[in-house]
Scaffold this motif. Structure first.
Motif, PDB file in Angstrom:
ATOM      1  N   ASN A  32       0.865  -1.181   0.000  1.00 34.70           N
ATOM      2  CA  ASN A  32       0.000   0.000   0.000  1.00 34.70           C
ATOM      3  C   ASN A  32       0.896   1.223   0.000  1.00 34.70           C
ATOM      4  O   ASN A  32       1.900   1.266   0.716  1.00 34.70           O
ATOM      5  CB  ASN A  32      -0.894   0.025   1.238  1.00 34.70           C
ATOM      6  N   PHE A  34       1.390   5.614  -0.099  1.00 35.73           N
ATOM      7  CA  PHE A  34       0.778   6.860   0.363  1.00 35.73           C
ATOM      8  C   PHE A  34       1.693   8.031   0.028  1.00 35.73           C
ATOM      9  O   PHE A  34       2.908   7.901  -0.042  1.00 35.73           O
ATOM     10  CB  PHE A  34       0.605   6.842   1.888  1.00 35.73           C
ATOM     11  N   TYR A  36       2.032  11.829   1.833  1.00 34.06           N
ATOM     12  CA  TYR A  36       1.619  12.758   2.877  1.00 34.06           C
ATOM     13  C   TYR A  36       2.262  14.107   2.593  1.00 34.06           C
ATOM     14  O   TYR A  36       3.340  14.196   2.009  1.00 34.06           O
ATOM     15  CB  TYR A  36       2.082  12.269   4.253  1.00 34.06           C
ATOM     16  N   LEU A  46      -2.768  13.410   4.768  1.00 31.13           N
ATOM     17  CA  LEU A  46      -2.752  12.483   3.650  1.00 31.13           C
ATOM     18  C   LEU A  46      -3.156  13.198   2.367  1.00 31.13           C
ATOM     19  O   LEU A  46      -4.175  13.874   2.315  1.00 31.13           O
ATOM     20  CB  LEU A  46      -3.720  11.331   3.923  1.00 31.13           C
ATOM     21  N   LYS A  49      -3.651   7.913  -1.648  1.00 30.70           N
ATOM     22  CA  LYS A  49      -3.205   6.571  -1.297  1.00 30.70           C
ATOM     23  C   LYS A  49      -3.550   5.606  -2.425  1.00 30.70           C
ATOM     24  O   LYS A  49      -4.480   5.834  -3.196  1.00 30.70           O
ATOM     25  CB  LYS A  49      -3.848   6.112   0.003  1.00 30.70           C
ATOM     26  N   PHE A  51      -4.168   1.416  -2.894  1.00 28.11           N
ATOM     27  CA  PHE A  51      -4.247   0.074  -2.322  1.00 28.11           C
ATOM     28  C   PHE A  51      -4.318  -0.971  -3.437  1.00 28.11           C
ATOM     29  O   PHE A  51      -3.632  -1.982  -3.401  1.00 28.11           O
ATOM     30  CB  PHE A  51      -5.480  -0.069  -1.425  1.00 28.11           C
ATOM     31  N   PHE A  90       6.045  13.604   1.761  1.00 24.63           N
ATOM     32  CA  PHE A  90       6.587  12.315   2.172  1.00 24.63           C
ATOM     33  C   PHE A  90       5.856  11.189   1.465  1.00 24.63           C
ATOM     34  O   PHE A  90       4.627  11.120   1.487  1.00 24.63           O
ATOM     35  CB  PHE A  90       6.424  12.117   3.684  1.00 24.63           C
ATOM     36  N   ASN A  99       0.112  -2.223   8.984  1.00 19.81           N
ATOM     37  CA  ASN A  99       0.196  -0.839   8.543  1.00 19.81           C
ATOM     38  C   ASN A  99       1.404  -0.164   9.138  1.00 19.81           C
ATOM     39  O   ASN A  99       1.334   0.956   9.614  1.00 19.81           O
ATOM     40  CB  ASN A  99      -1.081  -0.074   8.889  1.00 19.81           C
ATOM     41  N   LEU A 101       3.963   1.842   8.541  1.00 20.20           N
ATOM     42  CA  LEU A 101       4.411   2.732   7.486  1.00 20.20           C
ATOM     43  C   LEU A 101       5.913   2.934   7.528  1.00 20.20           C
ATOM     44  O   LEU A 101       6.475   3.203   8.579  1.00 20.20           O
ATOM     45  CB  LEU A 101       3.736   4.094   7.613  1.00 20.20           C
TER      46      LEU A 101
END
Lengths: 113, 115
Positions: A32, A34, A36, A46, A49, A51, A90, A99, A101
């Motif tokens: 997953n 992301f 940010y 956020l 994202k 998935f 980021f 999760n 990260l």
């Protein structure tokens, strides 16, 4: 080991210029992804994202990112930046069994008016 | 609604002094909780995470520790601060117990300066 790399540490653009921030990840299995953003004086938020499904992800404020599995990349793009996009960005990744990260080192974007 | 509170916002502490940063979450039960540190000029580093009361996992060995005395409370501590502990500390949570890859929600952070 899991890792996320952002190769651009500092980017300076003029308003209306196009933006692309690179992000590469090293993860086994399904991942997953992301992006940010941290605006000056604010907390991390956020942007978007990924998935599964469509590899082109649309986020807030006109940002988008494309997941290219063969390149292990998830680059962030915006066709025309604004001064208000000045922030630190980021990239992060996690495997879908948890999760935890892992963040990239961040890219500090400065947009000149 | 789900919210996260982290305090203090800024802290200046001398070397060798103790540290306690607190983070609380509202509006969700049994969240996964995280402590990250953002050192100057560097990215975010995961320090600790917790999937339940009393369950703490450390990602990086150092002189910091974390505790979760209640379901929605996460505390970052140190017995003796080092200069290298200076940085920006972020608490984050993920709603619910079963991780589904949902994004983390971050607190406003604590800027710690060790002098």
């Amino acid at each position: 080991a899991q890792s996320v790399s952002q190769h651009n540490h500092h980017v300076i653009l003029s308003e209306a210029a196009s933006l692309e921030l690179g992000c590469n990840y090293s993860y086994g299995g399904t991942v997953n992804l992301f992006w940010y953003v941290q605006y000056p004086g604010q907390h991390l938020q956020l942007l978007l994202k990924y998935f599964s499904g469509d590899p082109l992800v649309k986020g807030i404020k006109g940002f988008e990112a494309e997941f290219i599995k063969s390149k292990f990349s998830f680059n962030l793009r915006k066709p025309s930046v604004q001064w208000s996009d000045t922030a630190e960005y980021f990239c992060a990744a996690a495997n879908n069994a948890g999760n935890m990260l892992t963040f990239g080192g961040g890219t500090r974007l400065m947009v000149k008016p | 609604s789900q919210t996260i509170h982290q305090w203090p916002a800024t802290l200046v502490q001398p070397v060798g002094s103790p540290l306690s940063l607190e983070c609380t979450v509202e509006g969700t039960s049994n969240p996964n909780l995280y402590w990250y540190r953002q050192a100057a000029g560097r990215g975010l580093q995961l320090l600790f995470y917790s999937v339940g009361i009393g369950q703490i996992s450390s990602e990086v060995p150092q002189n910091l520790s974390a505790s979760r005395p209640q379901d929605r409370q996460f505390i970052l501590s140190s017995k003796k601060l080092l200069l290298s502990d200076s940085g920006f500390y972020l608490c984050a949570f993920e709603p619910g117990h079963i991780s589904s890859g949902s994004p983390l929600h971050f607190g406003n952070g604590t800027r710690l300066t060790v002098t």
